[in-house]
Scaffold this active site. Structure first.
Site, mmCIF file in Angstrom:
data_model
loop_
_atom_site.group_PDB
_atom_site.id
_atom_site.type_symbol
_atom_site.label_atom_id
_atom_site.label_comp_id
_atom_site.label_asym_id
_atom_site.label_seq_id
_atom_site.Cartn_x
_atom_site.Cartn_y
_atom_site.Cartn_z
ATOM 1 N N THR A 1 0.867 -1.182 0.000
ATOM 2 C CA THR A 1 0.000 0.000 0.000
ATOM 3 C C THR A 1 0.901 1.228 0.000
ATOM 4 O O THR A 1 1.622 1.481 0.970
ATOM 5 C CB THR A 1 -0.895 -0.022 1.254
ATOM 6 O OG1 THR A 1 -1.652 -1.233 1.231
ATOM 7 C CG2 THR A 1 -1.826 1.170 1.298
ATOM 8 N N CYS B 1 -3.287 -2.143 9.009
ATOM 9 C CA CYS B 1 -3.650 -1.368 7.812
ATOM 10 C C CYS B 1 -4.479 -0.116 8.106
ATOM 11 O O CYS B 1 -4.024 0.994 7.830
ATOM 12 C CB CYS B 1 -4.383 -2.259 6.817
ATOM 13 S SG CYS B 1 -3.300 -3.531 6.136
ATOM 14 N N ASN C 1 -9.613 1.355 1.965
ATOM 15 C CA ASN C 1 -9.394 1.184 3.406
ATOM 16 C C ASN C 1 -10.023 2.314 4.211
ATOM 17 O O ASN C 1 -10.581 2.097 5.291
ATOM 18 C CB ASN C 1 -7.891 1.094 3.712
ATOM 19 C CG ASN C 1 -7.391 -0.331 3.580
ATOM 20 O OD1 ASN C 1 -8.138 -1.218 3.170
ATOM 21 N ND2 ASN C 1 -6.138 -0.569 3.902
ATOM 22 N N PHE D 1 -18.689 -4.660 7.994
ATOM 23 C CA PHE D 1 -17.999 -3.536 8.638
ATOM 24 C C PHE D 1 -18.977 -2.624 9.377
ATOM 25 O O PHE D 1 -18.747 -1.439 9.490
ATOM 26 C CB PHE D 1 -17.135 -2.753 7.632
ATOM 27 C CG PHE D 1 -15.895 -3.518 7.285
ATOM 28 C CD1 PHE D 1 -14.689 -3.242 7.932
ATOM 29 C CD2 PHE D 1 -15.924 -4.534 6.363
ATOM 30 C CE1 PHE D 1 -13.560 -3.966 7.658
ATOM 31 C CE2 PHE D 1 -14.797 -5.280 6.080
ATOM 32 C CZ PHE D 1 -13.608 -4.998 6.724
HETATM 33 N N1 LIG Z 1 -1.426 -7.307 6.176
HETATM 34 C C1 LIG Z 1 -2.513 -7.035 5.471
HETATM 35 O O1 LIG Z 1 -3.619 -7.465 5.782
HETATM 36 C C2 LIG Z 1 -2.396 -6.185 4.220
HETATM 37 C C3 LIG Z 1 -3.454 -6.192 3.294
HETATM 38 C C4 LIG Z 1 -3.337 -5.416 2.151
HETATM 39 C C5 LIG Z 1 -2.200 -4.639 1.946
HETATM 40 N N2 LIG Z 1 -1.195 -4.651 2.864
HETATM 41 C C6 LIG Z 1 0.005 -3.856 2.585
HETATM 42 O O2 LIG Z 1 0.997 -4.741 2.077
HETATM 43 C C7 LIG Z 1 2.294 -4.325 2.522
HETATM 44 C C8 LIG Z 1 2.953 -5.450 3.297
HETATM 45 O O3 LIG Z 1 2.176 -5.702 4.436
HETATM 46 P P1 LIG Z 1 2.429 -6.982 5.355
HETATM 47 O O4 LIG Z 1 1.342 -6.999 6.338
HETATM 48 O O5 LIG Z 1 2.680 -8.151 4.486
HETATM 49 O O6 LIG Z 1 3.793 -6.545 6.061
HETATM 50 P P2 LIG Z 1 4.818 -7.494 6.825
HETATM 51 O O7 LIG Z 1 5.546 -6.608 7.757
HETATM 52 O O8 LIG Z 1 4.128 -8.701 7.328
HETATM 53 O O9 LIG Z 1 5.808 -7.972 5.671
HETATM 54 C C9 LIG Z 1 6.768 -7.149 5.079
HETATM 55 C C10 LIG Z 1 7.986 -8.019 4.810
HETATM 56 O O10 LIG Z 1 8.924 -7.257 4.041
HETATM 57 C C11 LIG Z 1 10.227 -7.571 4.501
HETATM 58 N N3 LIG Z 1 11.130 -6.486 4.072
HETATM 59 C C12 LIG Z 1 11.213 -5.235 4.581
HETATM 60 N N4 LIG Z 1 12.149 -4.539 3.896
HETATM 61 C C13 LIG Z 1 12.629 -5.349 2.942
HETATM 62 C C14 LIG Z 1 13.603 -5.208 1.895
HETATM 63 N N5 LIG Z 1 14.237 -4.049 1.723
HETATM 64 N N6 LIG Z 1 13.862 -6.255 1.095
HETATM 65 C C15 LIG Z 1 13.220 -7.438 1.283
HETATM 66 N N7 LIG Z 1 12.293 -7.640 2.237
HETATM 67 C C16 LIG Z 1 11.990 -6.607 3.061
HETATM 68 C C17 LIG Z 1 10.063 -7.716 6.001
HETATM 69 O O11 LIG Z 1 11.133 -8.441 6.580
HETATM 70 C C18 LIG Z 1 8.715 -8.443 6.076
HETATM 71 O O12 LIG Z 1 8.893 -9.839 6.081
HETATM 72 C C19 LIG Z 1 2.061 -3.058 3.321
HETATM 73 O O13 LIG Z 1 2.202 -1.955 2.476
HETATM 74 C C20 LIG Z 1 0.631 -3.195 3.781
HETATM 75 O O14 LIG Z 1 0.035 -1.958 4.047
HETATM 76 C C21 LIG Z 1 -1.272 -5.424 3.976
#
Ligand SMILES: NC(=O)c1ccc[n+]([C@@H]2O[C@H](COP(=O)([O-])OP(=O)(O)OC[C@H]3O[C@@H](n4cnc5c(N)ncnc54)[C@H](O)[C@@H]3O)[C@@H](O)[C@H]2O)c1
Length: 463
Positions: A119, A264, A212, A253
């Site tokens: 995001t 999020c 969101n 919701f």
């Molecule tokens: N979690 C959700 O429900 C959800 C849903 C939709 C969108 N998102 C979006 O997706 C994105 C990821 O969310 P998430 O919940 O998976 O986060 P998360 O923290 O679970 O995962 C992120 C991963 O990226 C890795 N990382 C960080 N920097 C890095 C780099 N330079 N190179 C390689 N790996 C790296 C971290 O070690 C981690 O494992 C965010 O932008 C979030 O807003 C999340």
């Protein structure tokens, strides 16, 4: 087609596994050595229903490494799914996204597509394009690339289903070639009906924040209605049903509770407000959404204090620590603030969560919290019980037995999982969010002040 997913967290890992399930060869990259080692050992670093089985099933098509150069060389299409946490000003911290774009520019070796799945605020695609172009120019190589914004809408707890059967797939790009590539990539999903929304990059980036923010608005809206129900004697669960059956509104919701949390909504709503400020744009509705949500987190304390003014020496049971059921994610979970505050006020807190207790130990590192092996153990000898996450297994508990094991009879239902009448009949002093009592059974050992509008005012004498 070879796919690389950078960032193997809740989004990246599920995406990688689902791409493998679609039949693609996939490489998952992360900077976290521990996570990659776990994945290479067949362990799953996060809790997500069905994920472990799907990883096992697609083992032959899935590789995991910390070597980002190898990952970029491997993929025809590179997804960035790294975290975009809030910075100190509540803007999205894009340092990981920028680092991935730089690595892409440093290692790309032919036509490749860079996809932002994280995001990211409107304009981030342009930033990534510049970073990559600078690196490609610096190397003096002829490596063509395109940028795509393909935001993710999965819900933790239902992530696999949402990924393989999404309501829609948003593809934002200015390149026809990349668009055709993305359409082909998602064909295993779209052929069974999920529509693709093709837009430019900025529109796709905005769609995610708007989605969101809208969902968070629904939650704050129903919480505000709940608070007014408490003053008037109306019942918010019935109001929500009454309005939710209107197809223009929809029933999802609209569950009143202790406010939204998680990884999020809190960060994305605030990040959109901050982005607006860069354009001298004032998001009035979203500021109200944030304010209502902050106030809602205080409401549970007001309720607690109105019944138990002094928590010193009291034992409080907490059911549910994760920010929502079917996940172990503790990021911005309301439980963190509530448990820490009860502790600071002198309460002994006993907690149970079906899956998040291991992760929770990190969130409560300096908190003397007692973790129990099941829900009843947490409630045993407690003066009050707080329900903070609506796990299904809590809904089906025997309320008479629950009342028997507790010392006190206060049931603070922060997620409205119980019917007030049933809780009252079982001997509880029930406090929900915006609830009213439908009818009162007369019983020799139940004393109810029926003239008072809200359930909080209903007094039940413990047997
Ligand atoms: N979690 C959700 O429900 C959800 C849903 C939709 C969108 N998102 C979006 O997706 C994105 C990821 O969310 P998430 O919940 O998976 O986060 P998360 O923290 O679970 O995962 C992120 C991963 O990226 C890795 N990382 C960080 N920097 C890095 C780099 N330079 N190179 C390689 N790996 C790296 C971290 O070690 C981690 O494992 C965010 O932008 C979030 O807003 C999340």
């Amino acid at each position: 087609m070879h796919i690389t997913v950078i960032g193997t967290g809740y989004v990246g890992l599920v995406s990688a596994v689902c791409f493998a399930e679609m039949g693609y060869e996939v490489m998952g990259i992360d900077i976290c050595d521990k996570k990659i080692a776990q994945l290479n050992n067949g362990e799953v670093p996060i809790y997500e229903p069905g994920l472990e089985d799907l990883i096992k099933k697609n083992k032959s098509r899935l590789k995991f490494t910390t070597n980002i150069q190898k990952g970029i060389e491997f993929g025809d299409i590179i997804f960035s799914a790294v975290g975009t946490p809030p910075d100190k000003d509540h803007k999205a911290d894009l340092s990981a996204v920028k680092a991935v774009a730089k690595s892409f520019g440093e290692s790309t070796n032919g036509y490749k597509i860079f996809v932002n799945k994280s995001t990211v605020p409107v304009g981030t695609g342009e930033i990534c394009k510049k970073i990559i172009q600078n690196e490609v120019d610096r190397r003096g190589v002829n490596a063509e690339f395109d940028i795509v914004s393909n935001p993710e809408f999965l819900r933790e707890g239902a992530a696999i289903k949402d990924t393989l059967n999404p309501d829609r797939i948003v593809v934002g790009t200015e390149s026809k070639r990349a668009e055709e590539f993305m359409i082909k990539l998602y064909r295993p999903i779209t052929r069974t009906g999920s529509p693709v929304v093709n837009t430019n990059i900025k529109t796709a980036e905005m769609i995610k924040y708007a989605a969101n923010s809208f969902l968070a608005t629904k939650i704050s809206f129903i919480n505000e209605i709940a608070n007014f129900c408490e003053k008037t004697g109306a019942d918010v669960t019935q109001v929500a049903r009454g309005i939710g059956l209107d197809k223009r509104i929809g029933s999802r919701f609209l569950h009143a509770g202790i406010g939204y949390g998680g990884s999020c909504f809190p960060k994305d709503v605030r990040a959109l407000i901050q982005k607006g400020k860069e354009f001298s744009f004032d998001f009035k509705i979203l500021q109200a959404v944030v304010d209502v949500n902050d106030r809602q987190k205080e409401r549970i304390f007001e309720k607690l204090h109105s019944h138990i003014p002094n928590l010193e020496g009291k034992t409080i049971a907490v059911w549910g620590l994760a920010f929502k059921p079917r996940t172990d994610d503790m990021r911005d979970a309301p439980s963190i603030r509530i448990v820490k505050r009860m502790q600071a006020e002198g309460a002994k807190v006993k907690a149970f969560d079906p899956v998040s207790m291991k992760v929770a130990k990190g969130s409560f590192a300096n908190v003397n919290l007692v973790y129990t092996k099941n829900a009843m153990d947490a409630a045993k000898d407690a003066d009050a019980l707080l329900v903070l996450t609506e796990w299904d297994e809590f809904r089906t508990v025997d309320l008479n037995e629950l009342n028997r094991v507790m010392r006190g009879n206060y049931l603070f239902d922060g997620r409205n999982i119980f019917e007030p009448e049933e809780a009252i009949s079982a001997g509880f002093n029930y406090v929900g969010i915006g609830r009213a009592v439908k009818r009162v059974e007369s019983s020799s050992n139940i004393k109810v002040k029926i003239n008072k509008p809200a359930v909080e005012e209903v007094i039940r004498i413990k047997k």
